[in-house]
Design an enzyme around this catalytic site. Structure first.
Site, PDB file in Angstrom:
ATOM      1  N   CYS A   1       0.810  -1.216   0.000  1.00 13.52           N
ATOM      2  CA  CYS A   1       0.000   0.000   0.000  1.00 13.52           C
ATOM      3  C   CYS A   1       0.840   1.262   0.000  1.00 13.52           C
ATOM      4  CB  CYS A   1      -0.879   0.014   1.240  1.00 13.52           C
ATOM      5  SG  CYS A   1      -1.753  -1.517   1.480  1.00 13.52           S
TER       6      CYS A   1
ATOM      7  N   GLY B   1      -1.389   1.122  -4.819  1.00 16.46           N
ATOM      8  CA  GLY B   1      -2.616   0.407  -4.481  1.00 16.46           C
ATOM      9  C   GLY B   1      -3.809   1.007  -5.166  1.00 16.46           C
TER      10      GLY B   1
ATOM     11  N   ASN C   1       1.307   0.283   5.807  1.00 13.66           N
ATOM     12  CA  ASN C   1       1.923  -0.304   4.622  1.00 13.66           C
ATOM     13  C   ASN C   1       2.896  -1.376   5.076  1.00 13.66           C
ATOM     14  OD1 ASN C   1       4.434   0.780   2.217  1.00 13.66           O
ATOM     15  ND2 ASN C   1       3.001  -0.902   2.080  1.00 13.66           N
ATOM     16  N   GLY C   2       2.698  -2.591   4.562  1.00 15.43           N
ATOM     17  CA  GLY C   2       3.563  -3.703   4.948  1.00 15.43           C
ATOM     18  C   GLY C   2       2.721  -4.893   5.336  1.00 15.43           C
TER      19      GLY C   2
ATOM     20  N   TYR D   1      10.768  -2.795  -8.860  1.00 16.86           N
ATOM     21  CA  TYR D   1       9.448  -2.731  -9.482  1.00 16.86           C
ATOM     22  C   TYR D   1       8.487  -1.726  -8.871  1.00 16.86           C
ATOM     23  CZ  TYR D   1       4.727  -4.094 -10.758  1.00 16.86           C
ATOM     24  OH  TYR D   1       3.433  -4.064 -11.190  1.00 16.86           O
TER      25      TYR D   1
HETATM   26  P1  AMP Z   1       4.383 -13.060 -14.650  1.00 22.75           P
HETATM   27  O1  AMP Z   1       3.526 -13.124 -15.843  1.00 22.75           O
HETATM   28  O2  AMP Z   1       3.686 -13.700 -13.461  1.00 22.75           O
HETATM   29  O3  AMP Z   1       5.740 -13.634 -14.868  1.00 22.75           O
HETATM   30  O4  AMP Z   1       4.552 -11.543 -14.259  1.00 22.75           O
HETATM   31  C1  AMP Z   1       5.647 -10.790 -14.636  1.00 22.75           C
HETATM   32  C2  AMP Z   1       5.264  -9.365 -14.814  1.00 22.75           C
HETATM   33  O5  AMP Z   1       4.611  -8.884 -13.651  1.00 22.75           O
HETATM   34  C3  AMP Z   1       6.453  -8.462 -15.047  1.00 22.75           C
HETATM   35  O6  AMP Z   1       6.181  -7.680 -16.194  1.00 22.75           O
HETATM   36  C4  AMP Z   1       6.570  -7.604 -13.827  1.00 22.75           C
HETATM   37  O7  AMP Z   1       6.860  -6.265 -14.139  1.00 22.75           O
HETATM   38  C5  AMP Z   1       5.207  -7.679 -13.194  1.00 22.75           C
HETATM   39  N1  AMP Z   1       5.265  -7.765 -11.715  1.00 22.75           N
HETATM   40  C6  AMP Z   1       6.281  -8.150 -10.936  1.00 22.75           C
HETATM   41  N2  AMP Z   1       5.951  -8.115  -9.639  1.00 22.75           N
HETATM   42  C7  AMP Z   1       4.670  -7.693  -9.576  1.00 22.75           C
HETATM   43  C8  AMP Z   1       3.745  -7.443  -8.505  1.00 22.75           C
HETATM   44  N3  AMP Z   1       4.087  -7.614  -7.238  1.00 22.75           N
HETATM   45  N4  AMP Z   1       2.499  -7.044  -8.841  1.00 22.75           N
HETATM   46  C9  AMP Z   1       2.137  -6.886 -10.121  1.00 22.75           C
HETATM   47  N5  AMP Z   1       2.955  -7.088 -11.170  1.00 22.75           N
HETATM   48  C10 AMP Z   1       4.209  -7.491 -10.913  1.00 22.75           C
END
Ligand code: AMP
Length: 477
Positions: free
Chosen positions: A20, A46, A120-121, A260
């Site tokens: 968050c 979020g 947050n956490g 990210y």
């Molecule tokens: P996947 O298809 O499950 O391998 O998702 C990879 C993609 O999700 C990458 O393009 C990342 O930028 C993105 N990503 C990585 N971590 C998260 C996260 N916690 N929440 C949403 N998207 C994510």
């Protein structure tokens, strides 16, 4: 930022994840309005719901709802949030979300008056604490970790309000950047590991606190410093007062915030620029995994600075070969037939003129399940007409789920937890695939001992209760 999507078909063992954004202000006639703007800037942290709780020194006022900040807060609602102090919260969307009752701030009345919390956490021992509190008669309104904190404060014995909060916090374990609002004061606390960011700033004569400094920029606030790990900062009519309430034996800043989660224009973890870190990661990646190619393209948005760094280091030209639609909401109505891989297509579209006949390097921040990369590569080849597709990932393979607030699926669903890089390459159908090395990542973050890198090396800095560790499929000798 990339639009966050829900990845949990079913919640694993924990009801919800708290990924968050928080924002707070003390001493401004337009406290609620500033908080609204702060939450606006933190929207990427979020999108499920948001809330603001304000105070005029006597009473707390609360407005919260599911949805996006811009849709929730009308002028009328902001007007109702009177007072010179306020806290706000953006909630991340997950399957087990529980709707409005989990939207924060959570507000409670207790022996010393009213108190609101924005968190947050993720706590690692919330379930145990909740069970114990329920056994003793507590009634919970939400499935949120954060409500446990309010119960603990209400039950604490000390008559000093700060000691009371400190006493409650000594029971909780995990990641917490917390904002509390009492009738006439704002209290900010960061867990002793400092897992999630929390910065202190100033605008006019007011103090502001935010998950990320991009929220300060929007309201013209100046960054002062981070809330330190283990520190409680109390802001009231006497000014700002710092108390060291929680001792830690190490820091554990979340490295994934850099990779990210945080916005590239933010400065987090002792004022470090997220964009610069991402660019450096891109450069490091180019050094580690050179490949002959015609063009470097990012998976937007988080891949953009990484791809620029990669391009600068390798000398291979950068371009926007994939265009992101920034207006994709949570749900869309899919046609039943003919349009396949709709999920990625609605978000990303290749630019044929840039890609056709080229050897393309695609840069992304992480591979989680592998499905996104697979679909992107297919699209770049089939629609874009690329000759070769080389995937470069600026983080090491994601092998461990996060229990401290980043939304990751279970260990079995993390493709890198059970597959070698070559197997992943085959699965995503890339001509080549390289990740950053863990050493390379540690070199870029400079003080790796101060970071949590559990998602990449299974080195979890905050211990779990045994039951939780068993659920996490940790093997006990
Ligand atoms: P996947 O298809 O499950 O391998 O998702 C990879 C993609 O999700 C990458 O393009 C990342 O930028 C993105 N990503 C990585 N971590 C998260 C996260 N916690 N929440 C949403 N998207 C994510």
């Amino acid at each position: 930022m990339k639009h966050k999507y829900c990845r949990h078909a079913k919640p694993h063992f924990h009801d919800i994840h708290e990924e968050c954004g928080v924002f707070g202000v003390y001493g401004h006639p337009e406290a609620a309005n500033l908080t609204y703007l702060g939450l606006y800037a933190l929207q990427h942290r979020g999108q499920e719901g948001a809330g603001i709780c304000s105070s005029d020194g006597k009473l707390l006022y609360l407005e919260k709802s599911t949805g996006l900040v811009a849709d929730i807060f009308t002028e009328k609602k902001i007007k109702r949030l009177t007072g010179h102090l306020a806290i706000g919260h953006n909630r991340y969307s997950t399957a087990g979300g529980g709707g409005i009752k989990n939207v924060q701030p959570l507000v409670a009345n207790y022996a010393l008056g009213s108190i609101a919390v924005a968190h947050n956490g993720n706590l690692v021992n919330a379930e145990q604490l909740k069970q114990r509190l329920e056994a003793e008669g507590a009634i919970f309104q939400s499935t949120s970790d954060s409500e446990v904190i309010l119960h603990l404060i209400a039950r604490a014995k000390d008559s000093d309000p700060y000691e009371r909060i400190a006493e409650a916090l000594r029971h909780i374990r995990g990641a917490f950047s917390l904002l509390f609002l009492r009738e006439s004061e704002l209290i900010a606390v960061r867990d002793p590991f400092g897992v999630r960011p929390l910065s202190l700033g100033r605008v006019d004569n007011a103090y502001v606190v935010a998950s990320e400094t991009c929220a300060f920029d929007l309201i013209g606030a100046e960054y002062i410093r981070d809330i330190e790990p283990g520190e409680m900062v109390v802001i009231n009519h006497k000014g700002l007062h710092s108390i060291n309430v929680l001792q830690g034996n190490r820091k554990a800043f979340c490295v994934f915030e850099f990779i990210y989660f945080a916005r590239p224009d933010s400065y987090i973890f002792n004022n470090t620029c997220v964009n610069t870190m991402r660019k450096e990661l891109g450069k490091q990646l180019a050094i580690e995994s050179r490949v002959d190619a015609d063009i470097v393209i990012p998976v937007p948005d988080s891949g953009v600075p990484v791809a620029i760094g990669f391009s600068e280091e390798s000398g291979i030209p950068f371009d926007f070969g994939l265009i992101r639609n920034h207006y994709v909401g949570r749900t869309f109505i899919e046609p039943k037939q003919n349009i396949r891989h709709f999920g990625v297509k609605i978000k990303l579209n290749p630019v044929r003129d840039i890609l056709k006949g080229k050897r393309v390097i695609v840069v992304d921040d992480s591979i989680v399940r592998g499905t996104t990369s697979k679909k992107i590569i297919k699209m770049i080849r089939e629609v874009g007409g690329a000759k070769e597709v080389h995937m470069r990932i600026c983080s090491p393979p994601t092998v461990g789920p996060c229990f401290y607030g980043i939304d990751t699926p279970t260990r079995q669903e993390l493709i890198a937890s059970s597959h070698m890089v070559e197997e992943i390459r085959k699965y995503i159908t890339a001509d080549s695939l390289s990740y950053s090395s863990i050493e390379g990542l540690k070199k870029i973050i400079r003080t790796p001992e101060d970071y949590c890198t559990a998602c990449f090396d299974n080195n979890y800095p905050i211990m779990f209760p045994r039951k939780k560790a068993e659920q996490m499929e940790f093997i006990f000798a």
